[in-house]
Design a protein around this motif. Sequence first.
Motif: not given
Length: 361
Positions: A5, A8, A11, A44, A47-48, A52
């Motif tokens: 988390q 993420l 990022r 997570a 979501d990443s 992206k």
Amino acid sequence: MSDIQKALLKRIKQQEQAMGLSSLSEEADFEEIDEEDTPAHEDAIEDSFIIKKFTEFKTNFFDVIESYDHESLISQTYFKRPSSKESQIFVLIHGAGSSSMTFAKLATELHKLDKSVGIFIYDLRGHGYSSPSNDFSIDSLVDDLHSVLTEFVNKHNLQSNSLYIVGHSLGGAVMAKFLSQERKDLNVRGEVILDIVEETAVKSLIAMPHFIEKRPKVFQSISKAIEWHMNYLLFSRESANLSIPDLLNPDLTWKTDLALTQPAWEGWFVGLSKNFLSFKGPKLLILSAHETLDKNLIIGQMQGKYQLVVFQNNTGHFIHEDLPTHVAHSLLDFVKRNENPDKFMKDELGIVPKWGGKINK
């Protein structure tokens, strides 16, 4: 907070900074977010992946991402260049609570169908990556549009390119009021309203407080936010993946507090039909099946003052997200019909006037 988390959220911040956007990440203390309020392990990871792909779209599709400064207001803009000085440019204006990325999928479809056209979008004040604001009056939004378009055209030397302005919902009302006054400084050739009718819009504002109260204040993850929109507002997951991330702060609260817009509601849609019909150039109204024309639009349609397209497909209010290919075809046909009606009739419809005369625009 788990390591994945933290990674993420880090990022998200890095991607915002890499894109040159004004990050809101500094305002959130991610270390103080309770574990039960953070995305689960699976969310997570999803979501990443979503972020992206979303970041890749922004950086790869748009040629220019820049901010315009107008009276201490920062407007975030995105521009896909046209192929030449003769090519048309679509200016797409989003509605309340949305962001410019609501047009992400429509933009890709437009470019896929006709690589010569340009596409310009921007975040309204208090939306997306533009400056926060407590003033959402129609006059302020119209002033913003004039400022943004003027700087856009002059900065990129686009005086000879035809502009076709497309507004969805509140964006349509802003565009219509803007174009109700003659704009000799801008080469606007046509206007398009997406799924907004004055009478219906004014009545729908009664339900807005209930909608604002019932919608979630914060989401567990971006993927959960996408699921919520798919349950209540959207039909296309592919569009949602590109439109939803910019609606949320890094702490997964809404960027736009719709409650702050309430003082401006009364003036948003009053006079919309009159403003739309008063524009002297070509006009197109695209509606989903649930919308019905009001009296002024019915009279205008009978008099042939604008072109009407109604989609009967599985779509809601966000027709450009639900049916981006359909809307893209309608927009491009509208441009072709009005830029060169003789060529459009011959190439698209196979019709050549036997009398040899010209077809009126």
